[in-house]
Design an enzyme around this catalytic site. Structure first.
Site, mmCIF file in Angstrom:
data_model
loop_
_atom_site.group_PDB
_atom_site.id
_atom_site.type_symbol
_atom_site.label_atom_id
_atom_site.label_comp_id
_atom_site.label_asym_id
_atom_site.label_seq_id
_atom_site.Cartn_x
_atom_site.Cartn_y
_atom_site.Cartn_z
ATOM 1 N N TYR A 85 0.855 -1.201 0.000
ATOM 2 C CA TYR A 85 0.000 0.000 0.000
ATOM 3 C C TYR A 85 0.887 1.244 0.000
ATOM 4 O O TYR A 85 0.747 2.152 0.798
ATOM 5 C CB TYR A 85 -0.928 -0.035 1.226
ATOM 6 C CG TYR A 85 -2.159 0.833 1.114
ATOM 7 C CD1 TYR A 85 -3.223 0.460 0.302
ATOM 8 C CD2 TYR A 85 -2.256 2.026 1.838
ATOM 9 C CE1 TYR A 85 -4.355 1.257 0.214
ATOM 10 C CE2 TYR A 85 -3.401 2.823 1.767
ATOM 11 C CZ TYR A 85 -4.444 2.430 0.947
ATOM 12 O OH TYR A 85 -5.583 3.210 0.865
ATOM 13 N N GLN A 92 -4.016 2.447 -6.952
ATOM 14 C CA GLN A 92 -4.685 1.420 -7.765
ATOM 15 C C GLN A 92 -5.848 0.788 -7.012
ATOM 16 O O GLN A 92 -6.915 0.534 -7.579
ATOM 17 C CB GLN A 92 -3.677 0.350 -8.208
ATOM 18 C CG GLN A 92 -2.590 0.913 -9.123
ATOM 19 C CD GLN A 92 -1.738 -0.152 -9.784
ATOM 20 O OE1 GLN A 92 -2.149 -1.298 -9.933
ATOM 21 N NE2 GLN A 92 -0.534 0.216 -10.195
ATOM 22 N N SER A 146 7.335 -2.837 -2.664
ATOM 23 C CA SER A 146 8.497 -2.161 -3.254
ATOM 24 C C SER A 146 9.281 -3.200 -4.055
ATOM 25 O O SER A 146 9.167 -4.413 -3.805
ATOM 26 C CB SER A 146 9.373 -1.560 -2.148
ATOM 27 O OG SER A 146 10.058 -2.592 -1.476
ATOM 28 N N ALA A 149 11.224 -5.422 -1.883
ATOM 29 C CA ALA A 149 10.374 -6.352 -1.122
ATOM 30 C C ALA A 149 9.808 -7.452 -2.021
ATOM 31 O O ALA A 149 9.553 -8.572 -1.562
ATOM 32 C CB ALA A 149 9.245 -5.592 -0.424
ATOM 33 N N HIS A 171 5.633 -3.068 -12.792
ATOM 34 C CA HIS A 171 7.001 -2.769 -13.202
ATOM 35 C C HIS A 171 7.580 -4.072 -13.751
ATOM 36 O O HIS A 171 7.313 -5.150 -13.209
ATOM 37 C CB HIS A 171 7.787 -2.319 -11.964
ATOM 38 C CG HIS A 171 8.981 -1.470 -12.255
ATOM 39 N ND1 HIS A 171 9.368 -1.101 -13.512
ATOM 40 C CD2 HIS A 171 9.887 -0.898 -11.413
ATOM 41 C CE1 HIS A 171 10.448 -0.335 -13.442
ATOM 42 N NE2 HIS A 171 10.792 -0.204 -12.173
ATOM 43 N N GLU A 259 13.251 7.807 -15.131
ATOM 44 C CA GLU A 259 13.195 8.440 -13.800
ATOM 45 C C GLU A 259 14.569 8.923 -13.346
ATOM 46 O O GLU A 259 14.671 9.945 -12.676
ATOM 47 C CB GLU A 259 12.539 7.515 -12.766
ATOM 48 C CG GLU A 259 13.311 6.278 -12.423
ATOM 49 C CD GLU A 259 12.450 5.164 -11.823
ATOM 50 O OE1 GLU A 259 11.224 5.282 -11.817
ATOM 51 O OE2 GLU A 259 13.052 4.165 -11.371
ATOM 52 N N GLU A 291 13.851 32.242 -11.978
ATOM 53 C CA GLU A 291 14.364 32.010 -13.334
ATOM 54 C C GLU A 291 14.680 30.535 -13.596
ATOM 55 O O GLU A 291 14.955 30.162 -14.725
ATOM 56 C CB GLU A 291 15.628 32.850 -13.571
ATOM 57 C CG GLU A 291 15.385 34.339 -13.724
ATOM 58 C CD GLU A 291 14.586 34.716 -14.971
ATOM 59 O OE1 GLU A 291 14.352 33.862 -15.842
ATOM 60 O OE2 GLU A 291 14.159 35.892 -15.054
ATOM 61 N N GLU A 295 9.251 29.728 -12.918
ATOM 62 C CA GLU A 295 8.777 30.039 -14.277
ATOM 63 C C GLU A 295 8.591 28.747 -15.079
ATOM 64 O O GLU A 295 7.664 28.621 -15.874
ATOM 65 C CB GLU A 295 9.770 30.967 -14.974
ATOM 66 C CG GLU A 295 9.288 31.396 -16.345
ATOM 67 C CD GLU A 295 10.144 32.493 -16.976
ATOM 68 O OE1 GLU A 295 10.877 33.182 -16.241
ATOM 69 O OE2 GLU A 295 10.077 32.643 -18.216
HETATM 70 N N1 LIG Z 1 5.671 5.067 -7.380
HETATM 71 C C1 LIG Z 1 5.598 5.157 -8.708
HETATM 72 O O1 LIG Z 1 5.630 6.261 -9.259
HETATM 73 C C2 LIG Z 1 5.436 3.924 -9.541
HETATM 74 C C3 LIG Z 1 4.926 4.071 -10.813
HETATM 75 C C4 LIG Z 1 4.702 2.941 -11.575
HETATM 76 C C5 LIG Z 1 5.042 1.703 -11.070
HETATM 77 N N2 LIG Z 1 5.590 1.583 -9.823
HETATM 78 C C6 LIG Z 1 5.902 0.240 -9.320
HETATM 79 O O2 LIG Z 1 4.846 -0.147 -8.452
HETATM 80 C C7 LIG Z 1 5.360 -1.009 -7.420
HETATM 81 C C8 LIG Z 1 5.048 -0.402 -6.071
HETATM 82 O O3 LIG Z 1 5.680 0.849 -5.986
HETATM 83 P P1 LIG Z 1 5.286 1.935 -4.893
HETATM 84 O O4 LIG Z 1 6.038 3.167 -5.239
HETATM 85 O O5 LIG Z 1 3.846 1.994 -4.716
HETATM 86 O O6 LIG Z 1 5.837 1.230 -3.599
HETATM 87 P P2 LIG Z 1 7.026 1.475 -2.584
HETATM 88 O O7 LIG Z 1 6.819 2.770 -1.893
HETATM 89 O O8 LIG Z 1 8.303 1.275 -3.263
HETATM 90 O O9 LIG Z 1 6.694 0.229 -1.584
HETATM 91 C C9 LIG Z 1 5.432 0.055 -1.082
HETATM 92 C C10 LIG Z 1 5.102 -1.097 -0.224
HETATM 93 O O10 LIG Z 1 6.154 -2.056 -0.007
HETATM 94 C C11 LIG Z 1 6.032 -2.483 1.346
HETATM 95 N N3 LIG Z 1 7.281 -3.054 1.827
HETATM 96 C C12 LIG Z 1 8.547 -2.603 1.645
HETATM 97 N N4 LIG Z 1 9.430 -3.442 2.238
HETATM 98 C C13 LIG Z 1 8.694 -4.436 2.813
HETATM 99 C C14 LIG Z 1 9.019 -5.599 3.548
HETATM 100 N N5 LIG Z 1 10.279 -5.911 3.803
HETATM 101 N N6 LIG Z 1 8.006 -6.383 3.984
HETATM 102 C C15 LIG Z 1 6.719 -6.082 3.714
HETATM 103 N N7 LIG Z 1 6.351 -4.993 3.002
HETATM 104 C C16 LIG Z 1 7.330 -4.189 2.550
HETATM 105 C C17 LIG Z 1 5.665 -1.217 2.100
HETATM 106 O O11 LIG Z 1 5.076 -1.564 3.333
HETATM 107 P P3 LIG Z 1 5.455 -0.798 4.700
HETATM 108 O O12 LIG Z 1 4.754 0.530 4.653
HETATM 109 O O13 LIG Z 1 4.924 -1.700 5.734
HETATM 110 O O14 LIG Z 1 6.951 -0.624 4.692
HETATM 111 C C18 LIG Z 1 4.676 -0.601 1.135
HETATM 112 O O15 LIG Z 1 3.360 -1.086 1.344
HETATM 113 C C19 LIG Z 1 6.845 -1.142 -7.699
HETATM 114 O O16 LIG Z 1 7.058 -2.254 -8.520
HETATM 115 C C20 LIG Z 1 7.167 0.137 -8.472
HETATM 116 O O17 LIG Z 1 8.318 0.036 -9.263
HETATM 117 C C21 LIG Z 1 5.765 2.659 -9.045
#
Ligand SMILES: NC(=O)c1ccc[n+]([C@@H]2O[C@H](COP(=O)([O-])OP(=O)(O)OC[C@H]3O[C@@H](n4cnc5c(N)ncnc54)[C@H](OP(=O)(O)O)[C@@H]3O)[C@@H](O)[C@H]2O)c1
Length: 396
Positions: A85, A92, A146, A149, A171, A259, A291, A295
């Protein structure tokens, strides 16, 4: 599958179930745009079409192809288990929930995401679960943990990736670099991707405003013959604008490159470089910030978004146009080698290794926050705060 076949399949998968009641709204979006009754209703849909992108034809899919009623029908037997989340999981899942789908969240108990999910109306035991419980209940496993993760928790998620389920990513990272992540799905499930081109926060707010962030879609494994159709349907369910086709590999290459480049890394590097030269030459922070950033973000870049680069140029003074036309090539020449090096670093896995190493540390969030705070504390962005506070709309 060709675009036309996909159009037929998308339509067929819904049509038989609704034919008996001849649900008008459901048919309207398709039937009103097709030829008279004698010709097949499967011939055309408005949403699937080939568009000319600067001379190259690409097939795209639009929201109008899967209105809310169709989405509900399409996913009526499914449970969308969103694992994670963060920005994407949040955006989503909330959009799918608003689209009438059955959505559950899986996150670690009492973590930051868990608390945020509760604060946004997800109820423990009803639609908020541990990662394992959600993965067990879901028919679509939407892996939005992530990227680090996704590697670390694959051993926990994998046992729930069973026949009949669909594994989804936003991703191409985990699959493309599976030599580093170990994410190798079982051969008997569909594996699909929909990657919104922007943050989950924007995905959510645009959707609420009736707009949409564009997303790419891809299929890694198609066991059912419906993987592409599913990627289109989920892509629309999460609130995308238009959908374009890619592969898992191309998605991750372009995404990591973009990015690190102009979307985030390069733009900040350029902002800093320009600001610092102005400051070193005796310009005030207010002048240097206006500047460089204000802008750009408040006046010129929105014009690029609205009508394109040439239009922005042509709406500036001829003095500005002359200078921009002369200098853009110099910046192109200086930046091009750097972009080539960056692309290589993405393809050879260097960027992925660094992201995985850094973001799987137990204190990954804390150390990222330290770096972000350094930016926030810098003169450039402190000046920015003052400039923003002086915008008329913020002065009350
Ligand atoms: N952000 C963007 O702009 C974007 C755009 C397109 C696609 N994506 C892709 O979408 C996916 C999610 O990205 P995001 O940016 O939403 O997520 P994120 O901030 O990178 O990670 C989100 C989630 O991972 C959990 N998490 C991290 N380490 C963990 C662990 N060791 N055990 C359990 N949960 C863990 C976090 O839970 P906790 O809060 O409990 O740590 C959180 O719910 C990725 O594949 C990313 O590349 C991202």
């Amino acid at each position: 599958m060709s675009a036309r076949n996909l159009a037929r399949t998308l339509f067929r998968s819904v049509a038989p179930r609704v034919a008996a009641s001849v649900s008008r709204p459901l048919f309207a979006s398709v039937a009103s745009r097709v030829a008279p009754a004698s010709s097949s209703v499967f011939v055309q849909t408005r949403g699937i079409k080939t568009m000319d992108f600067g001379g190259t034809k690409e097939t795209v899919y639009e929201r109008s192809d899967m209105p809310k009623e169709k989405l509900i029908e399409y996913f009526k037997n499914d449970t969308m288990a969103v694992l994670g989340y963060g920005p994407q999981g949040r955006g989503q899942s909330l959009n799918m929930r608003d689209n009438g789908l059955n959505v559950i969240i899986g996150v670690r108990k009492d973590g930051r995401s868990w608390k945020q999910a509760v604060s946004e109306g997800w109820v423990p035991g009803k639609n908020l679960f541990s990662i394992e419980e959600a993965a067990e209940k879901g028919t679509y496993l939407m892996n939005l943990l992530s990227d680090a993760a996704q590697r670390d928790l694959w051993k926990i998620v994998k046992p729930y990736v069973t026949p009949g389920k669909t594994l989804y990513f936003s991703h191409g990272f985990a699959i493309t670099y599976n030599d580093q992540t170990g994410v190798v799905p079982p051969k008997d499930v569909d594996v699909i991707l929909c990657a919104p081109k922007g943050s989950g926060y924007t995905l959510r707010t645009l959707f609420q405003e009736g707009k949409g962030l564009n997303s790419s879609i891809a299929v890694f494994q198609d066991v059912t013959g419906k993987a592409k159709e599913k990627s289109v349907a989920v892509g629309i369910a999460i609130g995308s604008g238009y959908l374009y086709e890619t592969t898992f590999q191309k998605e991750v290459y372009s995404d990591l490159y973009g990015e690190r480049g102009i979307l985030m890394g390069a733009i900040y590097g350029l902002f800093r470089a320009q600001y610092d030269v102005l400051r070193a030459n005796g310009h005030s922070p207010s002048e240097a910030f206006n500047e460089t950033v204000e802008e750009a973000t408040q006046s010129l870049y929105p014009l690029i978004g609205e009508k394109g680069m040439d239009w922005m140029y042509s709406n500036c003074s001829v003095t500005a146009q002359r200078g921009a036309l002369d200098w853009h090539q110099k910046f192109y020449d200086a930046a091009s080698p750097l972009f080539k090096a960056l692309y290589k670093s993405v393809v050879d896995g260097t960027e992925v290794k660094r992201a995985l190493d850094k973001n799987s540390q137990p204190d990954y969030r804390e150390s990222l926050e330290v770096e972000l705070k350094e930016i926030d504390d810098s003169e450039l962005w402190r000046a920015g705060k003052t400039v923003r506070s002086l915008r008329p709309e913020n002065s009350k």
